[in-house]
Every structure is written in structure tokens, then in C-alpha cells.
Design a protein around this motif. Structure first.
Motif, PDB file in Angstrom:
ATOM      1  N   GLY A   9     -63.419  -9.862  16.489  1.00  0.00           N
ATOM      2  CA  GLY A   9     -64.497 -10.896  15.581  1.00  0.00           C
ATOM      3  C   GLY A   9     -65.843 -10.801  16.504  1.00  0.00           C
ATOM      4  N   GLY A  10     -66.780 -11.636  15.858  1.00  0.00           N
ATOM      5  CA  GLY A  10     -67.907 -11.670  16.174  1.00  0.00           C
ATOM      6  C   GLY A  10     -69.291 -11.847  15.322  1.00  0.00           C
ATOM      7  N   SER A  17     -70.490  -3.872   9.871  1.00  0.00           N
ATOM      8  CA  SER A  17     -69.277  -3.794   9.790  1.00  0.00           C
ATOM      9  C   SER A  17     -68.531  -4.241  11.106  1.00  0.00           C
ATOM     10  CB  SER A  17     -68.670  -2.143   9.677  1.00  0.00           C
ATOM     11  OG  SER A  17     -69.291  -1.558   8.856  1.00  0.00           O
ATOM     12  N   LEU A  18     -67.084  -4.624  10.994  1.00  0.00           N
ATOM     13  CA  LEU A  18     -66.453  -5.035  12.134  1.00  0.00           C
ATOM     14  C   LEU A  18     -64.761  -4.656  11.881  1.00  0.00           C
ATOM     15  CD1 LEU A  18     -67.436  -8.909  12.576  1.00  0.00           C
ATOM     16  CD2 LEU A  18     -67.807  -6.913  14.235  1.00  0.00           C
ATOM     17  N   ARG A  19     -64.267  -4.280  13.221  1.00  0.00           N
ATOM     18  CA  ARG A  19     -62.810  -4.098  13.037  1.00  0.00           C
ATOM     19  C   ARG A  19     -62.002  -4.908  13.888  1.00  0.00           C
ATOM     20  NH1 ARG A  19     -59.251   0.721  15.767  1.00  0.00           N
ATOM     21  NH2 ARG A  19     -58.032   1.275  13.977  1.00  0.00           N
ATOM     22  N   LEU A  20     -61.262  -5.652  13.112  1.00  0.00           N
ATOM     23  CA  LEU A  20     -60.248  -6.682  13.732  1.00  0.00           C
ATOM     24  C   LEU A  20     -58.809  -5.886  14.117  1.00  0.00           C
ATOM     25  CD1 LEU A  20     -60.743  -9.845  11.411  1.00  0.00           C
ATOM     26  CD2 LEU A  20     -62.020  -8.989  13.053  1.00  0.00           C
ATOM     27  N   SER A  21     -58.273  -6.409  15.233  1.00  0.00           N
ATOM     28  CA  SER A  21     -57.167  -5.953  15.590  1.00  0.00           C
ATOM     29  C   SER A  21     -56.104  -7.142  15.789  1.00  0.00           C
ATOM     30  CB  SER A  21     -56.941  -5.021  16.738  1.00  0.00           C
ATOM     31  OG  SER A  21     -57.935  -4.048  16.771  1.00  0.00           O
ATOM     32  N   GLY A 115     -56.416 -16.700  15.582  1.00  0.00           N
ATOM     33  CA  GLY A 115     -57.687 -16.630  14.557  1.00  0.00           C
ATOM     34  C   GLY A 115     -58.700 -16.029  15.431  1.00  0.00           C
ATOM     35  N   THR A 116     -59.666 -15.362  14.829  1.00  0.00           N
ATOM     36  CA  THR A 116     -60.801 -14.794  15.412  1.00  0.00           C
ATOM     37  C   THR A 116     -62.116 -14.997  14.410  1.00  0.00           C
ATOM     38  OG1 THR A 116     -61.913 -12.996  16.558  1.00  0.00           O
ATOM     39  CG2 THR A 116     -60.324 -12.312  14.555  1.00  0.00           C
ATOM     40  N   GLN A 117     -63.226 -15.278  15.150  1.00  0.00           N
ATOM     41  CA  GLN A 117     -64.157 -15.844  14.280  1.00  0.00           C
ATOM     42  C   GLN A 117     -65.204 -14.603  13.916  1.00  0.00           C
ATOM     43  OE1 GLN A 117     -65.454 -19.124  13.179  1.00  0.00           O
ATOM     44  NE2 GLN A 117     -66.904 -17.967  11.879  1.00  0.00           N
ATOM     45  N   VAL A 118     -65.350 -14.550  12.664  1.00  0.00           N
ATOM     46  CA  VAL A 118     -66.408 -13.561  12.047  1.00  0.00           C
ATOM     47  C   VAL A 118     -67.557 -14.111  11.504  1.00  0.00           C
ATOM     48  CG1 VAL A 118     -66.570 -11.680  10.391  1.00  0.00           C
ATOM     49  CG2 VAL A 118     -64.585 -11.743  11.965  1.00  0.00           C
ATOM     50  N   THR A 119     -68.790 -13.926  11.922  1.00  0.00           N
ATOM     51  CA  THR A 119     -69.804 -14.646  11.440  1.00  0.00           C
ATOM     52  C   THR A 119     -70.836 -13.496  10.785  1.00  0.00           C
ATOM     53  OG1 THR A 119     -69.845 -16.704  12.921  1.00  0.00           O
ATOM     54  CG2 THR A 119     -71.872 -16.241  11.789  1.00  0.00           C
ATOM     55  N   VAL A 120     -71.262 -13.694   9.525  1.00  0.00           N
ATOM     56  CA  VAL A 120     -72.170 -12.731   9.037  1.00  0.00           C
ATOM     57  C   VAL A 120     -73.515 -13.381   8.663  1.00  0.00           C
ATOM     58  CG1 VAL A 120     -72.757 -10.810   7.307  1.00  0.00           C
ATOM     59  CG2 VAL A 120     -70.263 -11.362   8.130  1.00  0.00           C
ATOM     60  N   SER A 121     -74.324 -12.963   9.394  1.00  0.00           N
ATOM     61  CA  SER A 121     -75.790 -13.719   9.452  1.00  0.00           C
ATOM     62  C   SER A 121     -76.934 -12.990   9.902  1.00  0.00           C
ATOM     63  CB  SER A 121     -75.761 -15.098  10.041  1.00  0.00           C
ATOM     64  OG  SER A 121     -77.049 -15.640   9.986  1.00  0.00           O
TER      65      SER A 121
END
Length: 122
Positions: A9-10, A17-21, A115-121
Motif C-alpha cells: 500500500g501507499g 498504479s499499485l500492487r498489493l501482496s 490491512g494496508t492503506q491505499v491513498t489516491v490523491s
């Protein structure tokens, strides 16, 4: 004991794009369906995508065509490739798995990661 640990996340800009595992570990006999859920602040937890042990996938309408779920059965790991991210994709993303363990008995149970935080901004 079984653990699911998410990573990847991030913070990302819209359109990025992001790739979660998510890796499952512990006294695992078999991992059945794996899934990703997400929960935005003040909202319910929603199903994002699922993948069976045979590779069949299913997606929520709000991510179809943008997200791809995959898995590595040998590593008990599930991935979520997220493209064309939008601000409304901002949420905590949770990994879920239906797992059979054999310790003293055969037990099938439902496990969650933290959980992992994903922030789109921008």
C-alpha cells in the motif's frame, strides 16, 4: 496458527498504479478462495475481488477493467494489481482467505490480514 500479511500500500496520484501482496503462513494444509476487501472511513467493508485455488476470478463492478487479482499457490500468496487508480479507491485494503489447517484436527476457517492503506490523491 495462520497469519495473513499484506504489503504494497501507499500514496499514489490519480491514474497511477499499485500492487498489493498478501502472504499466508503457518500450519496450512490448503488455501481455498482468496480475496481482497476494502473499507473507506465511515463506510462498510466491500468485496473487491476473489480468486479460487483453480484461478477463477470475480470482481466488483467498481474495479472491473482496472484491477487484476492473481495468486501463487506454491507461495500461498495473492496479489492485487491496481491500475488507473481514482481518489474513491482510497481505503484500507484487507486480504481474506479460506484456509484448511491440520494440527490436531482438520479445521477450515476464514482468516483476515490487518490491512494496508491505499491513498489516491494529488
Amino acid at each position: 496458527q495462520v497469519q495473513l500479511v499484506e504489503s504494497g500500500g501507499g500514496l499514489v496520484q490519480p491514474g497511477g498504479s499499485l500492487r498489493l501482496s498478501c502472504a499466508a503462513s503457518g500450519s496450512i494444509f490448503r488455501v481455498n478462495t482468496m480475496a481482497w476487501y476494502r473499507q473507506a472511513p465511515g463506510k462498510q467493508r466491500d468485496l473487491v475481488a476473489t480468486i479460487t485455488s483453480g484461478g477463477s476470478t470475480n470482481y466488483a463492478d467498481f474495479v472491473k477493467g482496472r484491477f487484476t487479482i492473481s495468486r501463487d499457490n506454491a507461495e500461498n500468496t495473492v496479489y492485487l494489481q491496481m491500475n488507473s487508480l481514482k481518489p474513491e479507491d482510497t481505503a484500507v485494503y484487507y486480504c481474506n482467505a479460506d484456509i484448511i489447517t491440520i494440527i490436531q484436527d482438520i479445521i477450515r476457517d476464514d482468516y483476515w490480514g490487518r490491512g494496508t492503506q491505499v491513498t489516491v490523491s494529488s
